[in-house]
Write a protein that holds these residues in place. Structure first.
Motif, short mmCIF file in Angstrom:
data_model
loop_
_atom_site.label_atom_id
_atom_site.label_comp_id
_atom_site.label_asym_id
_atom_site.label_seq_id
_atom_site.Cartn_x
_atom_site.Cartn_y
_atom_site.Cartn_z
N GLN A 171 0.85 -1.20 -0.11
CA GLN A 171 -0.20 0.12 -0.08
C GLN A 171 0.76 1.34 0.14
O GLN A 171 0.51 2.45 0.21
CB GLN A 171 -0.81 0.12 1.23
CG GLN A 171 -1.90 -1.14 1.20
CD GLN A 171 -2.73 -1.03 2.47
OE1 GLN A 171 -3.79 -0.39 2.64
NE2 GLN A 171 -2.55 -2.13 3.39
N PHE B 153 3.72 1.99 2.03
CA PHE B 153 4.40 2.18 3.08
C PHE B 153 5.82 1.86 3.24
O PHE B 153 6.13 0.90 2.52
CB PHE B 153 3.78 1.51 4.46
CG PHE B 153 2.39 2.23 4.88
CD1 PHE B 153 2.52 2.90 6.01
CD2 PHE B 153 1.39 2.05 4.23
CE1 PHE B 153 1.24 3.69 6.40
CE2 PHE B 153 -0.11 2.51 4.51
CZ PHE B 153 0.14 3.27 5.88
N ASP C 251 5.71 13.64 1.74
CA ASP C 251 4.54 12.70 1.40
C ASP C 251 4.74 11.53 2.07
O ASP C 251 5.70 10.91 1.44
CB ASP C 251 4.13 12.82 0.20
CG ASP C 251 3.44 14.01 -0.29
OD1 ASP C 251 3.27 14.79 0.33
OD2 ASP C 251 3.76 14.32 -1.61
N LYS D 6 4.34 7.80 4.39
CA LYS D 6 3.84 6.50 4.63
C LYS D 6 4.81 5.62 5.45
O LYS D 6 5.41 5.05 4.95
CB LYS D 6 2.87 5.86 3.73
CG LYS D 6 1.74 6.79 3.20
CD LYS D 6 1.16 6.17 1.60
CE LYS D 6 0.13 5.24 2.13
NZ LYS D 6 -0.52 4.51 0.85
N TYR E 257 5.93 2.71 8.67
CA TYR E 257 5.62 1.84 9.60
C TYR E 257 6.72 1.31 10.33
O TYR E 257 7.92 1.17 9.54
CB TYR E 257 4.67 0.66 9.34
CG TYR E 257 5.50 -0.61 8.24
CD1 TYR E 257 5.79 -1.52 8.68
CD2 TYR E 257 5.65 -0.29 6.78
CE1 TYR E 257 6.58 -2.44 8.10
CE2 TYR E 257 6.28 -1.12 5.94
CZ TYR E 257 6.66 -2.29 6.71
OH TYR E 257 7.45 -3.26 5.81
N LEU F 52 2.20 3.11 12.77
CA LEU F 52 1.89 3.69 11.45
C LEU F 52 1.92 5.11 11.45
O LEU F 52 1.44 5.68 12.52
CB LEU F 52 0.52 3.11 10.87
CG LEU F 52 0.22 1.55 10.87
CD1 LEU F 52 -1.11 1.24 10.37
CD2 LEU F 52 1.25 0.67 10.32
N ILE G 15 1.20 8.41 8.77
CA ILE G 15 1.10 8.99 7.26
C ILE G 15 0.98 10.63 7.48
O ILE G 15 0.39 11.24 8.55
CB ILE G 15 -0.19 8.35 6.89
CG1 ILE G 15 -1.56 8.69 7.64
CG2 ILE G 15 -0.41 6.89 6.72
CD1 ILE G 15 -2.80 8.43 6.89
N SER G 16 1.46 11.12 6.38
CA SER G 16 1.53 12.62 6.57
C SER G 16 1.69 12.97 5.32
O SER G 16 2.32 12.33 4.36
CB SER G 16 2.75 13.21 7.63
OG SER G 16 2.78 14.27 7.74
N LYS H 187 -2.17 12.62 -0.13
CA LYS H 187 -2.44 11.26 -0.34
C LYS H 187 -2.15 10.71 -1.72
O LYS H 187 -1.90 9.56 -1.40
CB LYS H 187 -4.04 11.20 -0.42
CG LYS H 187 -4.60 9.77 -0.42
CD LYS H 187 -6.23 9.85 -0.15
CE LYS H 187 -6.88 8.57 -0.06
NZ LYS H 187 -8.19 9.07 0.05
N THR I 36 -3.65 13.62 3.12
CA THR I 36 -4.06 12.51 3.83
C THR I 36 -5.04 12.81 5.03
O THR I 36 -5.03 14.04 5.36
CB THR I 36 -2.86 11.94 4.52
OG1 THR I 36 -2.15 12.89 5.40
CG2 THR I 36 -1.88 11.40 3.57
N GLN J 219 -7.86 7.67 6.19
CA GLN J 219 -7.17 6.89 5.47
C GLN J 219 -6.18 6.02 6.26
O GLN J 219 -6.37 4.68 6.36
CB GLN J 219 -6.18 7.73 4.53
CG GLN J 219 -5.05 6.86 3.65
CD GLN J 219 -4.10 7.93 3.07
OE1 GLN J 219 -4.26 9.18 3.28
NE2 GLN J 219 -3.18 7.24 2.45
N LEU J 220 -5.95 6.49 7.47
CA LEU J 220 -5.24 5.77 8.20
C LEU J 220 -6.01 4.72 9.21
O LEU J 220 -5.85 3.48 9.18
CB LEU J 220 -4.52 6.62 9.55
CG LEU J 220 -3.68 5.91 10.65
CD1 LEU J 220 -2.44 5.14 10.09
CD2 LEU J 220 -3.30 6.86 11.72
#
Length: 817
Positions: free
Chosen positions: A518, A520, A581, A583, A585, A614, A616-617, A620, A632, A636-637
């Motif tokens: 996805q 990440f 941008d 993503k 983990y 996780l 995200i920032s 998207k 994002t 979404q998270l």
């Protein structure tokens, strides 16, 4: 650590190229990070020649420029416009013809044929700073009349080329932290195929010239300083070092200072033994005292910073005041200066723990502390002292004016290690033969005290602080013999082992592959962190932080309680480099101190948990002409996190979901099963974003991975046939109060119709014109299916009426017309 190839050849006869040497060192455990060709002057003075100014006259269109003709031995004279005030006819000068590249600091200038104020200029007559041999720009370099016109400036200025081998030195291999240490390993490796030995520069001719300056030494803290030696050199002249010495230091990235200080640095990088030169005039009372001082004592170091001493800081003092932080950093007053005439030269062996703690307390990391805190050679103290004293006498003049003072009350002993041939063969996987083993050990200066049919009793020199066990000796044998020289056996023996179910590694990889697919990226942050991150927090109390007794630095003082702060450091690092941008983990352990010490079972004071974080920032999707970039979002998270829960066997409708009370989030959700928090996710609070200087919103999810694994262990995968009968979708537009959540609608629907209701989805939310104040409109879809028969209109209508009635009764909902 940098090693000069040319310098290395002073101690070992090398036919191998720098690249071959780098491969050998990596095989022997001194991993090489890179090999680079360097020159004592940037650019190597390529193209520069020596010439003679034939004519020099004033420029017709300038008051400060001169027109010259210069002979560089090429047949035709060069016409050069020069701005130096000291240029004159008849001078021998350094000339850069057209096409020559000059390096001035970080700037490069390739000369071209140009016109300056209407006059042609075919090059440049150079000043010191323009060719890299100094900083003077007041005028051109004027050479002696004896120089030959047309000869190379590179040869005249003795510009040397060298290769620098950069070694990533591990903390246990400080024995390789010098040119002699590297030569020792090289000789041991090469000796397998051809007779090779390394040699030190002899100091047998050392002798005392007179006794005009005797300075005694007293050690008051022998546990911190087991050995301290010194000698005086009188009548020295402190000045610039000779070219060969400066070139050696420059090659490894060290800046020359003056001849005495440069010699101490030279011997340090040669032998691995740090030295310090004191101005003897500053040794008040004519005596050196090695001791600790009361806590709070003020001391100003060479960098002009006043420091407050700790009671365990070992100091080198005179009879009245401290002069140096032992093994770490010199004092501002006691160092060698331009007017220094008499020097007291120190060579010592300090306890590594004392030095390491002092260096960390004061935030000092010097070449000396780097070696002392890892363990130097106690038996190399006198050799280094004699070597430096002889060099000072040779280069700075003067006489050796005292006997060597050597305070060494308890000499270091060799480590005695018993090794058996059987264990060597077992661990290596091959019978190397007794002679091969003994030759390798001898080349590493490991002595044999006794030999039997079954093995050896060895005496390991004390500078090998990492070789104290049989396994360590076998590792030494293997790294010199060569791991690549052990053949892979044709028969592999293995034993079956119990595999934990579910396999933790397999589950982690499953989730990692999901996330990677996805978009990440996996990150690894340090489990050591700033303890200050937890000050004032309620969720993760500061007193629950596991603090280190001997921290590497203030930034690595405690162990993390959450993956959030390491992740925010990564977000900040990337965002500051235009990679916004994100993503990300991370799987990692978090550590907790219970706050009360249990003396009976100390391990119960601590707790360790594995978590998955996780982050995200940013945007998207990537920026594109096909549509606007969307940021994002929390949802979404939430979608990603809930898919992980589903994949791990959780039934979302069975989890208790509530608004998170965690202070780390400005808004968020908490997922609980059986009173145990499984997941927390939300928008990271702005106070933490500000602390890490992150300007964009960050969304964070924290899985308690142990709770996830417990559910995974109970999860059973069941299979069923694909449905034979069609599903039916019906939509409702519900007018409800603003505080009503979709989760309530979904739970009510599932309770009301358990037989044929398969899915409930929210596909539109509307507030605005036509909607009463305090209300909102939810458009909800319902998927109905009976696995035994085809649904008819009567069944469908009955089910939908029942759902509408429940929503009206329980939630006060109305159907929008």
């Amino acid at each position: 650590m940098k090693i000069s190839y040319n310098w290395l050849k002073d101690y070992i006869n090398l036919d191998e190229s720098p690249e071959e040497v780098a491969k050998i060192l990596t095989q022997t455990g001194l991993e090489v990070a890179g090999v680079e060709e360097v020159e004592t002057v940037k650019g190597g003075m390529e193209g520069l020649v020596l010439g003679k100014v034939i004519t020099c006259e004033k420029h017709p269109n300038s008051d400060h420029l001169s027109k010259t003709t210069v002979d560089i031995g090429a047949g035709e004279l060069l016409h050069i416009v020069c701005g130096a005030p000291n240029v004159a006819a008849g001078q021998k000068v350094v000339v850069a013809p057209v096409g020559t590249t000059l390096y001035m600091g970080d700037q490069e200038l390739t000369l071209k044929r140009v016109k300056i104020r209407g006059e042609v200029s075919e090059g440049m007559i150079c000043a010191e700073d323009e060719i890299g041999i100094g900083t003077d720009h007041e005028g051109i370099i004027v050479l002696p009349d004896s120089v030959e016109i047309g000869s190379s400036a590179k040869e005249y200025f003795n510009v040397k080329s060298d290769w620098v081998i950069e070694i990533d030195l591990t903390p246990n291999r400080i024995d390789g932290g010098s040119h002699i240490g590297v030569a020792r390993d090289l000789a041991a490796f090469l000796n397998k195929t051809k007779p090779t030995k390394y040699q030190r520069i002899p100091v047998d001719h050392f002798k005392t010239d007179n006794h005009i300056l005797e300075i005694p030494v007293e050690i008051k803290n022998p546990e911190a300083c087991p050995r301290y030696s010194g000698v005086t050199i009188s009548g020295v002249t402190v000045k610039e070092s000779p070219g060969w010495l400066k070139n050696r230091l420059k090659a490894i990235g060290h800046t020359p200072i003056n001849n005495v200080v440069d010699i101490t640095n030279y011997v340090l990088f040669e032998t691995g033994q740090p030295l310090h030169a004191f101005d003897a005039a500053e040794i008040t009372g004519g005596k050196v005292v090695v001791q600790t001082l009361p806590a709070g004592t003020k001391f100003t170091t060479l960098d002009e910073v006043e420091r407050e001493l700790h009671e365990d800081d070992l100091m080198i003092c005179n009879t009245e005041t401290p002069m140096c932080i032992g093994g770490v950093f010199g004092g501002i007053q006691s160092g060698v200066k331009e007017n220094t005439q008499n020097v007291f030269l120190e060579s010592a062996w300090f306890d590594p723990v004392f030095i390491r703690k002092t260096a960390r307390r004061h935030g000092l990391n010097t070449d000396a502390s780097f070696r002392f805190e890892r363990g130097t050679d106690p038996n190399g103290v006198i050799y280094a002292l004699k070597r430096a004293a002889l060099l000072i006498k040779e280069i700075a003049g003067g006489t050796i004016s005292s006997e060597i003072v050597d305070v060494y009350p308890r000499p270091a002993e060799h480590f005695k290690v018993q090794v058996s041939y059987k264990n060597i063969t077992r661990l290596v996987g091959k019978d190397l033969g007794a002679e091969t083993i003994k030759n390798i050990l001898a080349s590493l200066e490991i002595e044999m005290e006794n030999e039997t049919e079954t093995g050896l009793l060895l005496r390991v020199p004390p500078y090998r602080v990492d070789v104290t066990r049989e396994a360590d000796v076998i590792e030494e044998i293997m790294r010199i013999y060569g791991y690549n020289n052990v053949e892979i056996p044709s028969l592999v023996k293995a034993s079956l082992q119990y595999a934990q179910q579910p396999d933790p590694d397999q589950v982690r990889n499953l989730v990692a592959e999901m996330l990677t697919a996805q978009g990440f990226n996996e990150i690894w942050s340090n489990s050591l962190t700033k303890a200050g991150y937890y000050e004032g927090l309620e969720q993760y109390k500061a007193e629950q932080t596991v603090n280190l007794l001997n921290p590497l630095s203030a930034d690595l003082k405690g162990m993390r309680q959450t993956l959030l702060f390491g992740g925010l450091e990564c977000v900040a690092y990337n965002a500051n480099r235009q990679n916004k941008d994100l993503k990300l983990y991370e799987f990692g352990n978090c550590y907790f101190f219970r706050g009360t010490e249990l003396k009976e079972n100390p391990l119960k004071n601590y707790r360790e948990e594995e978590h998955l974080g996780l982050f995200i920032s940013g945007a998207k999707t990537a920026e594109s002409w096909t549509g606007e970039q969307q940021p994002t979002s929390f949802f979404q998270l939430k979608s990603v996190a809930e898919n992980i829960l589903k994949r791990m066997g959780f039934v979302l409708s069975m989890l208790k979901v509530s608004e998170t009370q965690n202070e780390l989030f400005s808004e968020g959700l908490t997922y609980v099963e059986n009173n145990k928090t499984v997941l927390e996710l939300g928008i990271v609070a702005k106070i933490f974003l500000k602390k890490f200087e992150v300007e964009q919103p960050v969304y964070y999810a924290d899985f308690n991975w142990e709770a996830v694994m417990m559910r995974r262990g109970k999860h059973k995968v069941e299979f069923q046939e694909l449905p034979k009968f069609p599903a039916v979708r019906r939509d409702l537009a519900l007018l409800i109060d603003k505080q009503v959540k979709f989760q309530q609608i979904e739970e009510l629907a599932q309770k009301t119709e358990r037989k044929i209701l398969r899915e409930v989805e929210l596909f539109d939310v509307y507030e605005g014109q036509g909607i009463p104040e305090g209300k909102k409109s939810y458009a909800v879809s319902f998927i109905l299916r009976d696995d035994l028969r085809t649904l008819n209109d009567k069944q469908i209508d009955k089910t939908m009426q029942k759902l509408v009635a429940t929503f009206e009764r329980e939630l006060g909902a109305e159907l929008r017309k």
